[in-house]
Design a protein around this motif. Structure first.
Motif, PDB file in Angstrom:
ATOM      1  N   UNK A  23      -1.357   2.132  -3.841  1.00 27.47           N
ATOM      2  CA  UNK A  23      -2.156   2.573  -4.796  1.00 27.47           C
ATOM      3  C   UNK A  23      -3.701   2.460  -4.502  1.00 27.47           C
ATOM      4  N   UNK A  24      -3.983   1.471  -3.544  1.00 27.38           N
ATOM      5  CA  UNK A  24      -5.445   1.375  -3.172  1.00 27.38           C
ATOM      6  C   UNK A  24      -5.592   2.551  -2.171  1.00 27.38           C
ATOM      7  N   UNK A  25      -4.848   3.419  -1.574  1.00 27.95           N
ATOM      8  CA  UNK A  25      -4.964   4.403  -0.765  1.00 27.95           C
ATOM      9  C   UNK A  25      -4.903   5.735  -1.841  1.00 27.95           C
ATOM     10  N   UNK A  26      -4.466   5.455  -2.712  1.00 27.43           N
ATOM     11  CA  UNK A  26      -4.186   6.773  -3.704  1.00 27.43           C
ATOM     12  C   UNK A  26      -3.096   7.584  -3.311  1.00 27.43           C
ATOM     13  N   UNK A  33       1.305  12.380   4.589  1.00 29.38           N
ATOM     14  CA  UNK A  33       0.447  11.356   4.927  1.00 29.38           C
ATOM     15  C   UNK A  33      -0.585  11.593   5.894  1.00 29.38           C
ATOM     16  N   UNK A  34      -1.662  11.536   5.318  1.00 27.00           N
ATOM     17  CA  UNK A  34      -3.073  11.653   5.941  1.00 27.00           C
ATOM     18  C   UNK A  34      -3.417  10.403   6.310  1.00 27.00           C
ATOM     19  N   UNK A  35      -3.195   9.870   7.774  1.00 29.48           N
ATOM     20  CA  UNK A  35      -3.253   8.548   8.071  1.00 29.48           C
ATOM     21  C   UNK A  35      -4.892   8.079   8.069  1.00 29.48           C
ATOM     22  N   UNK A  36      -5.826   9.340   8.201  1.00 26.73           N
ATOM     23  CA  UNK A  36      -7.177   8.976   8.162  1.00 26.73           C
ATOM     24  C   UNK A  36      -7.589   8.609   6.466  1.00 26.73           C
ATOM     25  N   UNK A  37      -6.709   8.986   5.688  1.00 27.72           N
ATOM     26  CA  UNK A  37      -7.154   8.447   4.298  1.00 27.72           C
ATOM     27  C   UNK A  37      -6.385   7.304   4.046  1.00 27.72           C
ATOM     28  N   UNK A  38      -5.235   7.133   4.350  1.00 29.43           N
ATOM     29  CA  UNK A  38      -3.989   6.150   4.015  1.00 29.43           C
ATOM     30  C   UNK A  38      -4.667   4.910   4.667  1.00 29.43           C
ATOM     31  N   UNK A  39      -5.804   4.450   4.770  1.00 30.04           N
ATOM     32  CA  UNK A  39      -6.370   3.593   5.692  1.00 30.04           C
ATOM     33  C   UNK A  39      -5.569   2.221   5.419  1.00 30.04           C
ATOM     34  N   UNK A  40      -5.193   1.654   4.290  1.00 27.19           N
ATOM     35  CA  UNK A  40      -4.482   0.410   4.181  1.00 27.19           C
ATOM     36  C   UNK A  40      -2.939   0.475   4.540  1.00 27.19           C
ATOM     37  N   UNK A  41      -2.302   1.467   4.391  1.00 27.85           N
ATOM     38  CA  UNK A  41      -0.831   1.546   4.938  1.00 27.85           C
ATOM     39  C   UNK A  41      -0.759   1.851   6.204  1.00 27.85           C
ATOM     40  N   UNK A  42      -1.935   2.286   6.965  1.00 25.52           N
ATOM     41  CA  UNK A  42      -2.074   2.392   8.233  1.00 25.52           C
ATOM     42  C   UNK A  42      -2.173   1.254   8.958  1.00 25.52           C
TER      43      UNK A  42
END
Length: 181
Positions: A23-26, A33-42
């Motif tokens: 949710x925090x990563x939207x 899965x764009x790992x540059x935008x999915x900072x928290x799951x990454x």
């Protein structure tokens, strides 16, 4: 038994954390899965892989086009719970201090019922701590997030311990492989 209580409640806590990270990563509903935008799951992936030495990766399922991950094994879950400091790892997580206390207090509850025998005073402390833990959990999560295993830990384990003194003699881990037959 103690193992299954830990595994099922840990699964719930981990899944609630991952849901919040998504949710925090939207990326509640994502098809890539764009790992540059999915900072928290990454960051969660990185923590498991590098700090805990657990092979773990989020991926997009080809059939459902949704974010998936593998469940951790029992020893991996113990390693995660013993090594994670959610306040440092995810400082922007809503209610991070409370969530971290939920995780650490759950681990302490689990360790206390692993004892070979508990005195009546220790059982009383466990019962009080378990109720406090559930109240803490409900400060962050809804009642629908409370699982039957959590209910058993808080509502039935103290009575079971007071009758039998310990839960370890009732473990079924030794005969679990019979299920395969």
């Amino acid at each position: 038994d103690v193992l299954h209580l830990f595994l099922r409640i840990a699964d719930n806590l981990i899944n609630l954390l991952i849901t919040e990270l998504r949710r925090m990563d939207g990326i509640d509903r994502c098809t890539s899965l764009d790992r540059t935008k999915a900072r928290n799951v990454t960051e969660y992936e990185f923590f498991l892989q590098n700090t805990c030495k657990i092979p773990f990766r989020f991926y997009i399922c080809q059939d459902s086009r949704s974010l998936k991950w593998r469940d951790l094994s029992g020893p991996e879950k113990y390693k995660l719970f013993r090594n994670v400091d959610l306040t440092n790892l995810f400082p922007n997580l809503p209610n991070v201090e409370i969530v971290h206390r939920i995780w650490t207090q759950f681990l302490l509850l689990n360790e206390s019922i692993r004892s070979e025998s508990l005195s009546p005073a220790e059982i009383s402390v466990f019962a009080s701590d378990a109720k406090s833990w559930l109240q803490l959990f409900l400060q962050v999560y809804q009642t629908k997030c409370v699982t039957p295993y959590m209910h058993a830990l808080v509502s039935h384990m103290p009575q079971f311990l007071s009758i039998h003194g310990a839960i370890n003699p009732f473990t079924q881990q030794g005969v679990e492989k019979l299920n395969d037959m």
